[in-house]
Design an enzyme around this catalytic site. Structure first.
Site, short mmCIF file in Angstrom:
data_model
loop_
_atom_site.label_atom_id
_atom_site.label_comp_id
_atom_site.label_asym_id
_atom_site.label_seq_id
_atom_site.Cartn_x
_atom_site.Cartn_y
_atom_site.Cartn_z
N THR A 5 5.03 -3.05 3.20
CA THR A 5 5.55 -1.91 2.14
C THR A 5 4.99 -0.67 2.51
OG1 THR A 5 3.55 -2.00 0.58
CG2 THR A 5 5.24 -3.69 0.19
N TYR A 39 -10.90 -1.69 -6.39
CA TYR A 39 -9.37 -2.27 -6.26
C TYR A 39 -9.40 -3.76 -6.46
CZ TYR A 39 -4.93 -3.64 -4.48
OH TYR A 39 -3.51 -4.28 -4.20
N ASN A 65 4.33 -4.40 -11.78
CA ASN A 65 3.65 -4.33 -10.24
C ASN A 65 3.50 -3.01 -9.88
OD1 ASN A 65 4.48 -4.75 -7.22
ND2 ASN A 65 5.95 -2.95 -7.89
N1 LIG Z 1 1.43 -4.20 -0.02
C1 LIG Z 1 0.42 -5.23 -0.13
O1 LIG Z 1 -0.05 -5.65 0.89
C2 LIG Z 1 -0.07 -5.45 -1.47
C3 LIG Z 1 -1.15 -6.58 -1.19
C4 LIG Z 1 -1.41 -7.08 -2.56
C5 LIG Z 1 -0.96 -6.58 -3.69
N2 LIG Z 1 -0.29 -5.33 -3.70
C6 LIG Z 1 0.15 -4.81 -5.12
O2 LIG Z 1 1.44 -4.79 -5.12
C7 LIG Z 1 2.16 -3.69 -5.92
C8 LIG Z 1 3.10 -2.98 -5.40
O3 LIG Z 1 2.56 -2.60 -3.97
P1 LIG Z 1 3.58 -1.93 -2.76
O4 LIG Z 1 2.79 -2.34 -1.62
O5 LIG Z 1 4.89 -2.54 -3.04
O6 LIG Z 1 3.09 -0.42 -3.16
P2 LIG Z 1 3.94 0.62 -2.72
O7 LIG Z 1 2.90 1.79 -2.77
O8 LIG Z 1 4.98 0.62 -1.68
O9 LIG Z 1 4.84 1.00 -3.96
C9 LIG Z 1 4.38 1.12 -5.24
C10 LIG Z 1 5.28 1.76 -6.17
O10 LIG Z 1 4.58 1.97 -7.51
C11 LIG Z 1 4.74 3.30 -8.12
N3 LIG Z 1 3.61 3.60 -8.72
C12 LIG Z 1 2.39 3.88 -8.33
N4 LIG Z 1 1.54 4.15 -9.41
C13 LIG Z 1 2.48 4.19 -10.21
C14 LIG Z 1 2.14 4.66 -11.57
N5 LIG Z 1 1.11 4.96 -12.46
N6 LIG Z 1 3.28 4.45 -12.89
C15 LIG Z 1 4.65 3.93 -12.53
N7 LIG Z 1 4.80 3.66 -10.85
C16 LIG Z 1 3.76 3.96 -10.02
C17 LIG Z 1 4.93 4.14 -6.69
O11 LIG Z 1 5.50 5.43 -6.94
C18 LIG Z 1 5.52 3.14 -5.71
O12 LIG Z 1 7.07 3.25 -5.94
C19 LIG Z 1 0.79 -2.93 -6.24
O13 LIG Z 1 0.33 -3.56 -7.56
C20 LIG Z 1 -0.15 -3.42 -5.15
O14 LIG Z 1 -1.46 -3.01 -5.77
C21 LIG Z 1 0.34 -4.80 -2.66
#
Ligand SMILES: NC(=O)c1ccc[n+]([C@@H]2O[C@H](COP(=O)([O-])OP(=O)(O)OC[C@H]3O[C@@H](n4cnc5c(N)ncnc54)[C@H](O)[C@@H]3O)[C@@H](O)[C@H]2O)c1
Length: 254
Positions: A194, A159, A93
């Site tokens: 988030t 992205y 994730n």
């Molecule tokens: N929030 C959204 O609307 C959304 C929509 C589509 C996809 N996503 C994807 O969902 C996933 C989670 O998103 P979120 O919104 O919970 O993000 P967030 O930023 O709230 O949390 C992401 C977590 O990943 C950790 N992280 C980042 N880079 C890292 C790395 N290199 N190694 C280990 N940990 C790492 C961060 O420290 C954080 O704890 C991501 O892949 C994001 O691209 C999010």
């Protein structure tokens, strides 16, 4: 949210588990009986997340890991197996967003970083997880793509490319492992409430209004709504599903 999945006796690994949808999913796996490994590169936030789950009586292990670093990912999977004996479910994730800009204006470092974490990170994780699951002859992997993996997005090309790439990795790995008792799928979240989105909301509130308008359901998603999809894809309830990119997006891509 109360999905009645039973992961008792199973081991789940979640990357990017210190906050957001990773933390919600890790908590849901733990509440469903799994031993859970939470991996993240943010040590402070990871420590708090692990302490909260331990205080609730769950079996958890925190591992500091940058998913873009193959050696750290190898250690993450090795510590999972050393501690809990196996690996049944993995949610890859961890991911990042970069500042929006037209293709012509994206700094090279931003392009490299988003690919290193979002695409190379999933690649690194799958390589080590699949080797363990192949030894076991069982396992499920869910990779985190995005609606950005299904459609284009102006000013977000790098992205979106990284998230399209995650679907290519998912489908190919699913085919390679289909006959080995291992299923690989992806989730494609819409805009979910988030910390990542809170940061976008703060930077560009009007853009966020636009994102919500494009989700016909009329609201942001909740992290637990992604967790529910991940647990389903890791459960026997989805036993005939592989290589699928599941949109969980309030209708965004409909
Ligand atoms: N929030 C959204 O609307 C959304 C929509 C589509 C996809 N996503 C994807 O969902 C996933 C989670 O998103 P979120 O919104 O919970 O993000 P967030 O930023 O709230 O949390 C992401 C977590 O990943 C950790 N992280 C980042 N880079 C890292 C790395 N290199 N190694 C280990 N940990 C790492 C961060 O420290 C954080 O704890 C991501 O892949 C994001 O691209 C999010």
């Amino acid at each position: 949210m109360n999905p009645t999945y039973d992961f008792e006796g199973q081991v789940a690994l979640v990357t990017g588990a210190a906050m957001g949808m990773g933390l919600a999913t890790a908590r849901m796996f733990a509440e469903a009986g799994a031993s859970v490994v939470l991996a993240d590169f943010n040590e402070d936030a990871l420590g708090k997340a692990v302490a909260a789950l331990e205080a609730a009586g769950h079996k958890v292990l925190g591992v500091r890991c940058d998913v873009s670093n193959d050696a750290e990912v190898a250690v993450m999977v090795r510590r999972t197996v050393d501690t809990f004996g196996r690996l049944d479910a993995a949610f890859n994730n961890a991911g990042i967003q970069i500042p929006s800009a037209e293709v012509t204006d994206v700094p090279e470092a931003d392009y490299e970083r988003v690919m290193a974490v979002n695409l190379r990170g999933v690649w690194n994780c799958m390589q080590h997880e699949l080797r363990q699951m192949q030894r076991q002859g069982s396992g499920t992997i869910v990779n985190c793509s995005s609606v950005g993996g299904l459609v284009g997005g102006p000013n977000l090309a790098a992205y979106h490319a990284s998230k399209h790439g995650v679907i290519g990795l998912t489908k190919s790995a699913a085919l390679e492992n289909a006959s080995r008792g291992i299923r690989v799928n992806a989730v494609c979240p819409g805009t979910i409430d988030t910390p990542m989105v809170a940061a976008m909301k703060e930077a560009k509130p009007e853009a966020m209004e636009g994102f919500i308008k494009r989700q016909p359901i009329g609201r942001l998603g909740r992290p637990e709504e992604i967790g529910a999809a991940v647990l389903w894809l890791c459960s026997d309830a989805s036993s005939f599903i592989l290589g699928h990119a599941l949109a969980v997006d309030g209708g965004f891509t409909v």
